[in-house]
Design a protein around this motif. Sequence first.
Motif, PDB file in Angstrom:
ATOM      1  N   THR A 150      21.758 -76.559  -2.040  1.00  0.00           N
ATOM      2  CA  THR A 150      22.705 -75.944  -1.105  1.00  0.00           C
ATOM      3  C   THR A 150      22.530 -74.438  -0.987  1.00  0.00           C
ATOM      4  N   GLY A 151      21.742 -73.847  -1.884  1.00  0.00           N
ATOM      5  CA  GLY A 151      21.568 -72.402  -1.885  1.00  0.00           C
ATOM      6  C   GLY A 151      22.605 -71.655  -2.688  1.00  0.00           C
ATOM      7  N   ALA A 152      23.611 -72.364  -3.209  1.00  0.00           N
ATOM      8  CA  ALA A 152      24.652 -71.709  -4.004  1.00  0.00           C
ATOM      9  C   ALA A 152      24.055 -71.084  -5.262  1.00  0.00           C
ATOM     10  N   LEU A 153      24.571 -69.936  -5.646  1.00  0.00           N
ATOM     11  CA  LEU A 153      24.122 -69.281  -6.874  1.00  0.00           C
ATOM     12  C   LEU A 153      24.789 -69.936  -8.077  1.00  0.00           C
ATOM     13  N   LEU A 154      24.053 -70.067  -9.162  1.00  0.00           N
ATOM     14  CA  LEU A 154      24.601 -70.595 -10.413  1.00  0.00           C
ATOM     15  C   LEU A 154      24.913 -69.429 -11.336  1.00  0.00           C
ATOM     16  N   ILE A 155      26.210 -69.273 -11.644  1.00  0.00           N
ATOM     17  CA  ILE A 155      26.668 -68.224 -12.562  1.00  0.00           C
ATOM     18  C   ILE A 155      27.063 -68.892 -13.870  1.00  0.00           C
ATOM     19  N   LEU A 156      26.433 -68.512 -14.950  1.00  0.00           N
ATOM     20  CA  LEU A 156      26.801 -69.028 -16.263  1.00  0.00           C
ATOM     21  C   LEU A 156      27.581 -67.983 -17.037  1.00  0.00           C
ATOM     22  N   ASP A 157      28.699 -68.407 -17.590  1.00  0.00           N
ATOM     23  CA  ASP A 157      29.496 -67.565 -18.474  1.00  0.00           C
ATOM     24  C   ASP A 157      29.081 -67.892 -19.906  1.00  0.00           C
ATOM     25  N   GLU A 158      28.246 -67.031 -20.473  1.00  0.00           N
ATOM     26  CA  GLU A 158      27.816 -67.209 -21.867  1.00  0.00           C
ATOM     27  C   GLU A 158      28.408 -66.118 -22.756  1.00  0.00           C
ATOM     28  N   VAL A 159      29.588 -65.671 -22.394  1.00  0.00           N
ATOM     29  CA  VAL A 159      30.253 -64.633 -23.182  1.00  0.00           C
ATOM     30  C   VAL A 159      30.473 -65.106 -24.612  1.00  0.00           C
ATOM     31  N   GLN A 160      30.925 -66.346 -24.777  1.00  0.00           N
ATOM     32  CA  GLN A 160      31.182 -66.862 -26.123  1.00  0.00           C
ATOM     33  C   GLN A 160      30.034 -67.694 -26.677  1.00  0.00           C
ATOM     34  N   CYS A 161      29.357 -68.463 -25.834  1.00  0.00           N
ATOM     35  CA  CYS A 161      28.332 -69.379 -26.341  1.00  0.00           C
ATOM     36  C   CYS A 161      26.940 -68.753 -26.380  1.00  0.00           C
ATOM     37  N   GLY A 162      26.805 -67.518 -25.888  1.00  0.00           N
ATOM     38  CA  GLY A 162      25.503 -66.867 -25.876  1.00  0.00           C
ATOM     39  C   GLY A 162      25.213 -66.076 -27.133  1.00  0.00           C
ATOM     40  N   MET A 163      24.119 -65.343 -27.112  1.00  0.00           N
ATOM     41  CA  MET A 163      23.679 -64.485 -28.213  1.00  0.00           C
ATOM     42  C   MET A 163      23.511 -65.240 -29.527  1.00  0.00           C
ATOM     43  N   GLY A 164      22.714 -66.306 -29.463  1.00  0.00           N
ATOM     44  CA  GLY A 164      22.345 -67.032 -30.670  1.00  0.00           C
ATOM     45  C   GLY A 164      23.364 -68.014 -31.177  1.00  0.00           C
ATOM     46  N   ARG A 165      24.531 -68.076 -30.568  1.00  0.00           N
ATOM     47  CA  ARG A 165      25.639 -68.875 -31.101  1.00  0.00           C
ATOM     48  C   ARG A 165      25.292 -70.360 -31.225  1.00  0.00           C
ATOM     49  N   THR A 166      24.472 -70.899 -30.292  1.00  0.00           N
ATOM     50  CA  THR A 166      24.158 -72.326 -30.331  1.00  0.00           C
ATOM     51  C   THR A 166      22.819 -72.635 -30.986  1.00  0.00           C
ATOM     52  N   GLY A 167      22.128 -71.621 -31.476  1.00  0.00           N
ATOM     53  CA  GLY A 167      20.835 -71.853 -32.121  1.00  0.00           C
ATOM     54  C   GLY A 167      19.652 -71.486 -31.256  1.00  0.00           C
ATOM     55  N   LEU A 168      19.886 -71.200 -29.983  1.00  0.00           N
ATOM     56  CA  LEU A 168      18.925 -70.534 -29.117  1.00  0.00           C
ATOM     57  C   LEU A 168      19.597 -69.257 -28.633  1.00  0.00           C
ATOM     58  N   LEU A 169      18.834 -68.342 -28.072  1.00  0.00           N
ATOM     59  CA  LEU A 169      19.442 -67.076 -27.692  1.00  0.00           C
ATOM     60  C   LEU A 169      20.601 -67.300 -26.724  1.00  0.00           C
ATOM     61  N   PHE A 170      20.404 -68.219 -25.762  1.00  0.00           N
ATOM     62  CA  PHE A 170      21.482 -68.581 -24.851  1.00  0.00           C
ATOM     63  C   PHE A 170      21.580 -70.089 -24.725  1.00  0.00           C
ATOM     64  N   ALA A 171      22.792 -70.589 -24.537  1.00  0.00           N
ATOM     65  CA  ALA A 171      23.048 -72.029 -24.583  1.00  0.00           C
ATOM     66  C   ALA A 171      22.313 -72.797 -23.499  1.00  0.00           C
ATOM     67  N   HIS A 172      22.147 -72.195 -22.313  1.00  0.00           N
ATOM     68  CA  HIS A 172      21.504 -72.923 -21.212  1.00  0.00           C
ATOM     69  C   HIS A 172      20.045 -73.245 -21.507  1.00  0.00           C
ATOM     70  N   GLU A 173      19.448 -72.560 -22.460  1.00  0.00           N
ATOM     71  CA  GLU A 173      18.046 -72.804 -22.776  1.00  0.00           C
ATOM     72  C   GLU A 173      17.816 -74.220 -23.295  1.00  0.00           C
ATOM     73  N   TRP A 174      18.827 -74.810 -23.928  1.00  0.00           N
ATOM     74  CA  TRP A 174      18.680 -76.179 -24.435  1.00  0.00           C
ATOM     75  C   TRP A 174      18.412 -77.156 -23.291  1.00  0.00           C
ATOM     76  N   ALA A 175      18.956 -76.874 -22.115  1.00  0.00           N
ATOM     77  CA  ALA A 175      18.787 -77.772 -20.970  1.00  0.00           C
ATOM     78  C   ALA A 175      17.526 -77.459 -20.174  1.00  0.00           C
ATOM     79  N   GLY A 176      16.856 -76.373 -20.508  1.00  0.00           N
ATOM     80  CA  GLY A 176      15.639 -76.022 -19.802  1.00  0.00           C
ATOM     81  C   GLY A 176      15.867 -75.537 -18.383  1.00  0.00           C
ATOM     82  N   VAL A 177      17.061 -74.999 -18.120  1.00  0.00           N
ATOM     83  CA  VAL A 177      17.364 -74.460 -16.790  1.00  0.00           C
ATOM     84  C   VAL A 177      17.623 -72.966 -16.909  1.00  0.00           C
TER      85      VAL A 177
END
Length: 391
Positions: A206-233
């Motif tokens: 659709t062309g919509a932008l994807l905004i991820l809020d990684e304020v709490q789950c980012g910066m190594g919190r999930t074991g990768l630098l950012f949580a979305h990396e686990w999904a490969g997106v």
Amino acid sequence: MIPAILPTYNRAPLSFVNGEGAWLWTEDGTRYLDMGAGIAVNALGHAHPALVEALTEQAGKLWHVSNLYDIPNQQRLAQLLVDNTFADTVFFTNSGTESCELAVKMARKYWSEKGEDRTTILTFEGAFHGRSSAAIAAAGSEKMIKGFGPVLQGFVQLRWGDADALRAALTDDVAAVLIEPIQGEGGIRVMPDADLQALREMCDETGALLILDEVQCGMGRTGLLFAHEWAGVTPDIMMVAKGIGGGFPLGAVLATENAAAGMTAGTHGSTYGGNPLACAVGARVMELMTEDSFLPRVNAAAGRLRQGLEGLVASHPQIFGEVRGAGLMLGIKARVPAAELVQQAYAQHLLTVPAGDNVLRLLPPLNITDDEIAAALDRLDAVATALERVV
């Protein structure tokens, strides 16, 4: 008579005067094990020597000049973020709330620059994006917006996990989708990798932008630098704060060159954002988190903590339900009021964080030791045992 501090917080009767690693001390010398880390802020624990050194060194040189001038530490941190993420560009803020404001503005400006009237942003029930006017409008819950009207328009809230509703709502006139890969305040609710991948595909269609809020789950919190990396997106825009400053107020918005195209000179600004002190600390945090051994250690600690929590659920089924989360962003769905667990934990000199959906959050420093994990589990076991006597 109103107190000197505006009474908007329901504070615990605790005051700490010193901290080191995962521990805090009160004035009388009582030591508490901190499994909340300032709500996922103190990612490297309290008074980490490398962060103290970075802050002290910079404090002796220069505190503030404003963004009228180049700031070397800001450039250094921005380059570290660009080199280690999807992003092409970074804007520094002072908090997650400020990052939300810019993310919303950036998405709408993107479409304005294209000459298209696309302003609607899809969000999700249970979300928390901060407490500014845009952030509470994005969350949309009665608790957040009651009494603060008129509410900023242009946000549509969808049910969490309802793929059919999302697909129906994500039409060609939607500007963006704003979502936390893991809801923190909403009760440690994890978006499955397949769902995040599907969302990325729908946004592309659709062309919509994807905004991820990684304020709490980012910066190594999930074991990768950012949580979305686990999904490969990858997102188009990402909100960051909390752990990026290791305890010093700092936030950021990361974006692709395409998504940020509308943000030209004069379209946004910040007096304090990206100041030399904050960026000196943030750069050191990034350097430590991108060392080869850091994230594997986070994952090992996360596995140990989760295994222990699953054992507590099995041992205390009257008190604890399921374990939720990823990495060192974990929650336990409680069978008693989560507030009672928090209060009982104080008696065990343990600090935890409540969340929505009656969940007890555990957000320890990412460098927590095995012995400290064992101590936390022992104290939670004592909490459950104490509550079993009264339920």
